[in-house]
Design an enzyme around this catalytic site. Sequence first.
Site, mmCIF file in Angstrom:
data_model
loop_
_atom_site.group_PDB
_atom_site.id
_atom_site.type_symbol
_atom_site.label_atom_id
_atom_site.label_comp_id
_atom_site.label_asym_id
_atom_site.label_seq_id
_atom_site.Cartn_x
_atom_site.Cartn_y
_atom_site.Cartn_z
ATOM 1 N N GLY A 176 -48.346 -76.027 -182.595
ATOM 2 C CA GLY A 176 -48.750 -76.868 -181.476
ATOM 3 C C GLY A 176 -47.842 -76.732 -180.272
ATOM 4 O O GLY A 176 -48.294 -76.456 -179.163
ATOM 5 N N GLU A 225 -39.930 -77.815 -179.173
ATOM 6 C CA GLU A 225 -39.042 -78.699 -178.417
ATOM 7 C C GLU A 225 -37.773 -78.045 -177.888
ATOM 8 O O GLU A 225 -36.775 -78.748 -177.678
ATOM 9 C CB GLU A 225 -38.647 -79.884 -179.312
ATOM 10 C CG GLU A 225 -37.692 -79.546 -180.474
ATOM 11 C CD GLU A 225 -38.360 -79.267 -181.810
ATOM 12 O OE1 GLU A 225 -39.550 -78.874 -181.813
ATOM 13 O OE2 GLU A 225 -37.693 -79.423 -182.854
ATOM 14 N N ASN A 226 -37.764 -76.749 -177.631
ATOM 15 C CA ASN A 226 -36.576 -76.080 -177.109
ATOM 16 C C ASN A 226 -35.893 -76.912 -176.027
ATOM 17 O O ASN A 226 -36.547 -77.470 -175.151
ATOM 18 C CB ASN A 226 -36.957 -74.727 -176.501
ATOM 19 C CG ASN A 226 -37.938 -73.977 -177.348
ATOM 20 O OD1 ASN A 226 -37.647 -73.663 -178.490
ATOM 21 N ND2 ASN A 226 -39.126 -73.728 -176.804
ATOM 22 N N HIS A 263 -44.314 -86.126 -178.668
ATOM 23 C CA HIS A 263 -43.590 -85.622 -179.846
ATOM 24 C C HIS A 263 -42.445 -84.699 -179.425
ATOM 25 O O HIS A 263 -41.304 -84.881 -179.836
ATOM 26 C CB HIS A 263 -44.577 -84.898 -180.758
ATOM 27 C CG HIS A 263 -43.965 -84.323 -181.996
ATOM 28 N ND1 HIS A 263 -43.949 -84.991 -183.202
ATOM 29 C CD2 HIS A 263 -43.329 -83.151 -182.218
ATOM 30 C CE1 HIS A 263 -43.344 -84.251 -184.104
ATOM 31 N NE2 HIS A 263 -42.953 -83.118 -183.543
ATOM 32 N N GLU A 264 -42.763 -83.723 -178.603
ATOM 33 C CA GLU A 264 -41.722 -82.757 -178.207
ATOM 34 C C GLU A 264 -40.660 -83.442 -177.348
ATOM 35 O O GLU A 264 -39.473 -83.167 -177.482
ATOM 36 C CB GLU A 264 -42.338 -81.574 -177.453
ATOM 37 C CG GLU A 264 -43.463 -80.852 -178.198
ATOM 38 C CD GLU A 264 -43.160 -80.482 -179.637
ATOM 39 O OE1 GLU A 264 -41.983 -80.229 -179.974
ATOM 40 O OE2 GLU A 264 -44.112 -80.455 -180.453
ATOM 41 N N HIS A 294 -38.267 -85.376 -179.503
ATOM 42 C CA HIS A 294 -37.337 -84.499 -180.232
ATOM 43 C C HIS A 294 -35.997 -84.353 -179.495
ATOM 44 O O HIS A 294 -34.997 -84.014 -180.108
ATOM 45 C CB HIS A 294 -37.929 -83.100 -180.392
ATOM 46 C CG HIS A 294 -38.651 -82.867 -181.689
ATOM 47 N ND1 HIS A 294 -38.172 -83.287 -182.910
ATOM 48 C CD2 HIS A 294 -39.821 -82.218 -181.962
ATOM 49 C CE1 HIS A 294 -39.015 -82.914 -183.870
ATOM 50 N NE2 HIS A 294 -40.027 -82.276 -183.325
ATOM 51 N N GLU A 336 -38.587 -84.104 -188.192
ATOM 52 C CA GLU A 336 -40.050 -84.096 -188.028
ATOM 53 C C GLU A 336 -40.695 -85.402 -188.478
ATOM 54 O O GLU A 336 -41.547 -85.950 -187.774
ATOM 55 C CB GLU A 336 -40.674 -82.897 -188.741
ATOM 56 C CG GLU A 336 -40.279 -81.540 -188.135
ATOM 57 C CD GLU A 336 -40.595 -81.390 -186.653
ATOM 58 O OE1 GLU A 336 -41.361 -82.218 -186.096
ATOM 59 O OE2 GLU A 336 -40.057 -80.441 -186.027
HETATM 60 N N1 TRP Z 1 -40.655 -78.079 -184.094
HETATM 61 C C1 TRP Z 1 -42.041 -77.867 -183.758
HETATM 62 C C2 TRP Z 1 -42.634 -79.253 -183.706
HETATM 63 O O1 TRP Z 1 -42.525 -79.929 -182.767
HETATM 64 C C3 TRP Z 1 -42.737 -77.034 -184.779
HETATM 65 C C4 TRP Z 1 -42.948 -75.612 -184.442
HETATM 66 C C5 TRP Z 1 -43.418 -75.107 -183.291
HETATM 67 C C6 TRP Z 1 -42.818 -74.506 -185.291
HETATM 68 N N2 TRP Z 1 -43.565 -73.750 -183.400
HETATM 69 C C7 TRP Z 1 -43.197 -73.372 -184.596
HETATM 70 C C8 TRP Z 1 -42.401 -74.359 -186.584
HETATM 71 C C9 TRP Z 1 -43.200 -72.122 -185.175
HETATM 72 C C10 TRP Z 1 -42.390 -73.110 -187.161
HETATM 73 C C11 TRP Z 1 -42.790 -71.989 -186.466
HETATM 74 O O2 TRP Z 1 -43.115 -79.800 -184.634
HETATM 75 ZN ZN ZN Z 2 -41.740 -81.705 -184.309
#
Ligand code: TRP
Ligand code: ZN
Length: 854
Positions: A262, A265-266, A298-299, A302, A321
Amino acid sequence: MSEFTARYLADYQPSPYSINTIDLTIELDEHATKVRSILSITKKEESDEPLVLDGEHLILVSVSLGQQSLSPDAYQLTEQSLTIFNLPSEFTLTVETEVDPANNTALEGLYKSGDAFCTQCEAEGFRRITYYLDRPDVMAIFTTKVIADRAKFPQLLANGNPVERGELNNNKHFVTWHDPHPKPCYLFALVAGDFDLLSDQYKTASGREVLLEIFVDKGNKAKAEHAMASLKHSMKWDEDVFGLEYDLDIYMIVAVDFFNMGAMENKGLNVFNSKYVLADRESATDTDFFNIEAVIAHEYFHNWTGNRVTCRDWFQLSLKEGLTVFRDQQFSADMHSADVTRIQNVKLLRAQQFAEDAGPMSHPIRPEKVMEMNNFYTLTVYEKGAEVIRMLHTLLGQNGFRKGMDLYFDRFDGMAVTCDDFVTAMADANNRDLTLFKRWYSQSGTPELTVTQHFESASQQFTLNIEQMTPATGNQLEKLALHIPIKLELIVGEEVQTQLVELTNQSQQFQFACEQEPTVAFLCDFSAPVKVNYEQSTAALLTIIESSQNNFCVWDAGQKIMAKEIEQLVLLAGSQPSRDIERMFNAVITADYDAAFKALMLTLPSFDEMTAHISKVDPQKLISAIEKLSTFISSTFSAEFLSLYKQHSEVEHLSSSQQVGSRALANTCLRYLVKLTEHHSLVAQRYLQATDMTTKLGALQCSIKQVNDETLSLLNDFEQQWHADTLVMDKWFSLNANLNDELIFERLEQLMARDDFALTNPNRARSLIGAFAMQNNKYFHESSGKGYQFLAQQIIEMDRINPQVASRLITPLIQFEAFNEVHQSLMISQLQFIASQDNLSRDLVEKLEAALKE
Ligand code: TRP
Ligand code: ZN
């Protein structure tokens, strides 16, 4: 198959080295991107342990220690690592690598999405960019210089703040970014492209101005407005509810079309699947709008739960998560109807997570054993993880929960910690013993509660006896008692008494003083992620529908009546729907509910919800039973549905949230009406009159389920209108995948041959193959096994292109235990066929081994 090894939580060891800073210079090129990484490294204590850096799919160009270039005998190189021996206690290591983004179809590491470059590093993708200690407990300060062609890539982005930019030879330019917050490498991001930019500002509670930027494909700027509004709402909500502010001067979001999940959250630079950014009234549904807001939130959330406080190791994934899903659910509940939002959460959990927890990949929310980390971004870690956080919230109350969160941030800001640390902070802040509660983190499977009741009229004592049992799962045969908060209501006439009881033993009795035998609304708000066996008469369930103050229980009582009915129709061949259903629908149709809630009350439990309910079901019998019941309801209440439908088709005069409810209810009514030939004409009528996507799609969804001469022409019309809009065309592919007609298999082949279909685009592949396998139950579970065979073939092809996507697509096949023998063996034989292929990914191998063991 077992060429891959598993890792265990029990084996966790900190690294003997820490990385203080990393200076990256990345010169972008389609096939030969050059990456130079300068690491300043410290040995934590005197030891001769070598430095083992992770790295995959890399070309190593050079390694230097200080100024000294290392010759190949000073290090050891394998497919997965670069090992360097005899290192001093402090040193600088420079590593140059080369990668090929244009051929990176796995979409992990640095890759191309259309014309843009972007990265995806979680969980372990950074090792596809450079050699590094690719683990979340190694946190460093990142400086990133991005170099690329000036004309093709005017925008060069990375984490943190831009600190320098300039022109270079050969029509290139560069931007250098500095992120002051130490972070694990999974939060690293880089984007280069030529985007439209939507900018805005947000003033934090403490008065700092934050620049907000959303980058989208050219021409899509107006479609980013809703995402921007959602971001600002999220920032405000986190300040109001948790006292948490944003911590950089700039927050960027980039929307890309090629993305495995989806969004991500970098730090300071979220990368999003464009599906969770772009929307306008004509092209996006009400559900799309809702989901965009939830994923943006959500992001954003994070940033505190995930980035400021991160995970010690990947087994702790639910630390960030589960907690962040809980936070985004609470946010959505505050922005919209709390009841409707809660019911939607529970529907997802029951339909999908319960199946996962009963299947071969069942795992605790904190897994103990992992072969491929990407396989553990699951409904269990996310959704059940959020339920576990919610139970803490229920046990501690809103204020106690907030105290626990405050202590958690006080203790652990800037650190990489464990789920245990989180629960301990909750316990300490509230002076509560949560030792027993922690079992939720280590035990897999869905607990089942069995409830019986007893009323002593002489002493006016009402007793509830509650037993818990968790069925054995995969490698966990013994199950222990869990700490389960149970909210309930005791209903006597007009009087409703609310209680919270805590089940901590295998079996417990709870006593209440009551003048008469009450009706019990059990598990209000779905206060624990469990199944409940509680024999309640239809009369009792109707009492709950009429008198409970908890809308979740009202809805759930209706679901129980309908589920019982469907179960009867499955188990007793030739049986007919009973009077109970009529009584219930009579009550619900005339009740004074808001439209969104009424739509939920009138919706039968889905195929997936029912498979969690009836063990080893024949999928075709289940489909026929659901069909029979809904046809019966349609004909019994056609006049009522028609009048509701008409009433809710006029929405212009309503507020926007009322419109959402009315559209949902009108669509629900139309789904019933279309089962009657005399009302078929309503579908095309509604489709042609619709000016918004929710209504258009609602009409088409009726048409594809009740296929007639008109269906394909409506689909063609829709295609004509929307062929240039990728996200809408994904919906079109899904509509086709859901066609309720034998022509489906031929149709799937035709669709896959189209120019606008490609397995390399995850959204498109999911919208056709995923939608077929996960939604078109009748043809996926076709008794010849054709549906299973189709999916198996696609998985094999997909695995060579994108293992993460292949591994998600296999879900419906590995959950064969839910079905009867005949279907099980057809599914297993397709799994065996997949397993017989060469060079399968670690992702698929892990799931196939779990599914095919014994
Ligand atoms: N941390 C992401 C989230 O908000 C999850 C995620 C995004 C992810 N891209 C990914 C996990 C690629 C594994 C691979 O939930
Ligand atoms: Zn997440």
